[in-house]
Design a protein around this motif. Structure first.
Motif, PDB file in Angstrom:
ATOM      1  N   THR A  12       0.809  -1.218   0.000  1.00 46.49           N
ATOM      2  CA  THR A  12       0.000   0.000   0.000  1.00 46.49           C
ATOM      3  C   THR A  12       0.847   1.275   0.000  1.00 46.49           C
ATOM      4  O   THR A  12       0.299   2.358  -0.148  1.00 46.49           O
ATOM      5  CB  THR A  12      -0.967   0.024   1.210  1.00 46.49           C
ATOM      6  OG1 THR A  12      -0.215  -0.120   2.402  1.00 46.49           O
ATOM      7  CG2 THR A  12      -1.987  -1.103   1.100  1.00 46.49           C
ATOM      8  N   VAL A  14       2.989   4.096  -1.593  1.00 48.07           N
ATOM      9  CA  VAL A  14       3.032   4.665  -2.940  1.00 48.07           C
ATOM     10  C   VAL A  14       4.442   4.508  -3.497  1.00 48.07           C
ATOM     11  O   VAL A  14       5.412   4.953  -2.892  1.00 48.07           O
ATOM     12  CB  VAL A  14       2.610   6.149  -2.907  1.00 48.07           C
ATOM     13  CG1 VAL A  14       2.769   6.780  -4.274  1.00 48.07           C
ATOM     14  CG2 VAL A  14       1.172   6.285  -2.403  1.00 48.07           C
ATOM     15  N   THR A  39       0.557  -0.416  -5.040  1.00 48.35           N
ATOM     16  CA  THR A  39       0.106   0.951  -5.194  1.00 48.35           C
ATOM     17  C   THR A  39       1.123   1.704  -6.036  1.00 48.35           C
ATOM     18  O   THR A  39       2.282   1.835  -5.649  1.00 48.35           O
ATOM     19  CB  THR A  39      -0.067   1.631  -3.821  1.00 48.35           C
ATOM     20  OG1 THR A  39      -0.999   0.858  -3.048  1.00 48.35           O
ATOM     21  CG2 THR A  39      -0.585   3.047  -3.969  1.00 48.35           C
ATOM     22  N   CYS A  41       0.672   5.066  -7.642  1.00 50.69           N
ATOM     23  CA  CYS A  41       0.787   6.496  -7.408  1.00 50.69           C
ATOM     24  C   CYS A  41      -0.488   7.042  -6.771  1.00 50.69           C
ATOM     25  O   CYS A  41      -1.529   6.387  -6.787  1.00 50.69           O
ATOM     26  CB  CYS A  41       1.073   7.234  -8.712  1.00 50.69           C
ATOM     27  SG  CYS A  41      -0.211   7.033  -9.956  1.00 50.69           S
ATOM     28  N   LYS A  42      -0.354   8.235  -6.236  1.00 49.38           N
ATOM     29  CA  LYS A  42      -1.491   8.929  -5.653  1.00 49.38           C
ATOM     30  C   LYS A  42      -1.979   9.968  -6.647  1.00 49.38           C
ATOM     31  O   LYS A  42      -1.184  10.678  -7.264  1.00 49.38           O
ATOM     32  CB  LYS A  42      -1.092   9.591  -4.337  1.00 49.38           C
ATOM     33  CG  LYS A  42      -2.264  10.144  -3.580  1.00 49.38           C
ATOM     34  CD  LYS A  42      -1.885  10.537  -2.171  1.00 49.38           C
ATOM     35  CE  LYS A  42      -3.151  11.054  -1.486  1.00 49.38           C
ATOM     36  NZ  LYS A  42      -2.894  11.586  -0.190  1.00 49.38           N
ATOM     37  N   SER A  46      -7.050   9.799  -4.229  1.00 47.57           N
ATOM     38  CA  SER A  46      -7.173   8.397  -4.638  1.00 47.57           C
ATOM     39  C   SER A  46      -5.802   7.822  -4.956  1.00 47.57           C
ATOM     40  O   SER A  46      -4.820   8.543  -5.041  1.00 47.57           O
ATOM     41  CB  SER A  46      -8.067   8.289  -5.877  1.00 47.57           C
ATOM     42  OG  SER A  46      -9.369   8.740  -5.600  1.00 47.57           O
ATOM     43  N   VAL A  47      -5.772   6.511  -5.148  1.00 48.28           N
ATOM     44  CA  VAL A  47      -4.553   5.839  -5.573  1.00 48.28           C
ATOM     45  C   VAL A  47      -4.860   4.960  -6.780  1.00 48.28           C
ATOM     46  O   VAL A  47      -5.979   4.467  -6.944  1.00 48.28           O
ATOM     47  CB  VAL A  47      -3.923   4.966  -4.460  1.00 48.28           C
ATOM     48  CG1 VAL A  47      -3.330   5.823  -3.362  1.00 48.28           C
ATOM     49  CG2 VAL A  47      -4.901   3.957  -3.903  1.00 48.28           C
ATOM     50  N   ARG A  49      -3.667   1.447  -8.441  1.00 53.18           N
ATOM     51  CA  ARG A  49      -2.974   0.219  -8.067  1.00 53.18           C
ATOM     52  C   ARG A  49      -2.909  -0.706  -9.259  1.00 53.18           C
ATOM     53  O   ARG A  49      -3.840  -0.778 -10.049  1.00 53.18           O
ATOM     54  CB  ARG A  49      -3.705  -0.479  -6.919  1.00 53.18           C
ATOM     55  CG  ARG A  49      -3.653   0.276  -5.619  1.00 53.18           C
ATOM     56  CD  ARG A  49      -4.122  -0.611  -4.462  1.00 53.18           C
ATOM     57  NE  ARG A  49      -3.847   0.032  -3.215  1.00 53.18           N
ATOM     58  CZ  ARG A  49      -4.767   0.595  -2.431  1.00 53.18           C
ATOM     59  NH1 ARG A  49      -6.030   0.562  -2.779  1.00 53.18           N
ATOM     60  NH2 ARG A  49      -4.418   1.174  -1.307  1.00 53.18           N
ATOM     61  N   ALA A 118      -7.424   6.715  -1.328  1.00 54.80           N
ATOM     62  CA  ALA A 118      -6.112   6.374  -0.772  1.00 54.80           C
ATOM     63  C   ALA A 118      -6.227   5.571   0.517  1.00 54.80           C
ATOM     64  O   ALA A 118      -5.363   4.764   0.823  1.00 54.80           O
ATOM     65  CB  ALA A 118      -5.293   7.636  -0.552  1.00 54.80           C
TER      66      ALA A 118
END
Length: 125
Positions: A12, A14, A39, A41-42, A46-47, A49, A118
């Motif tokens: 999880t 980033v 994961t 990027c942010k 939000s992220v 995945r 996120a």
């Protein structure tokens, strides 16, 4: 079987920041696990995945977060409890509403992109 008893490789943290190249093919080539979720990027709150998966994930839900799935390659199923099963082929996607019990599965090695808040716990609430 409880989620913690399954053999999932989930990260999880980033991995990539802004203006960094993300090479999906390179990530895919390095995956040795049957169920890998990283994961990337942010994006705002939000992220994004990346999943490289084969097999079945457990039934679960996210009480406060929606979850988006995009099949990149392979075949990916999103099953909704007491509802339809979505068969995603490359370039197809579905969004699961928060609070909906679901599970995912891939009969063959499949690559997916997921987008969620996120704070979402990948194994469910």
């Amino acid at each position: 079987m409880k989620p913690e008893d399954k053999d999932y490789a989930i990260t999880t943290d980033v991995k990539y920041g802004f203006q960094e190249l993300i090479d999906i093919h390179e990530i895919q080539a390095g995956v040795r696990d049957d169920w890998y979720n990283e994961t990337l990027c942010k994006v705002n709150d939000s992220v994004a995945r990346l999943g490289v998966v084969k097999g079945e994930f457990h039934w679960h839900k996210h009480d406060n977060e929606d979850e988006f799935f995009l099949c990149i390659d392979g075949v990916f199923y999103v099953e909704i409890e007491n509802g339809p099963t979505f068969e995603l082929k490359p370039q197809q996607s579905v969004c699961v509403r928060r609070g909906v019990v679901h599970r995912t599965r891939a009969p063959e090695r499949t690559t997916i992109l997921m987008i969620a808040s996120a704070g979402v716990v990948p194994t469910g609430d």
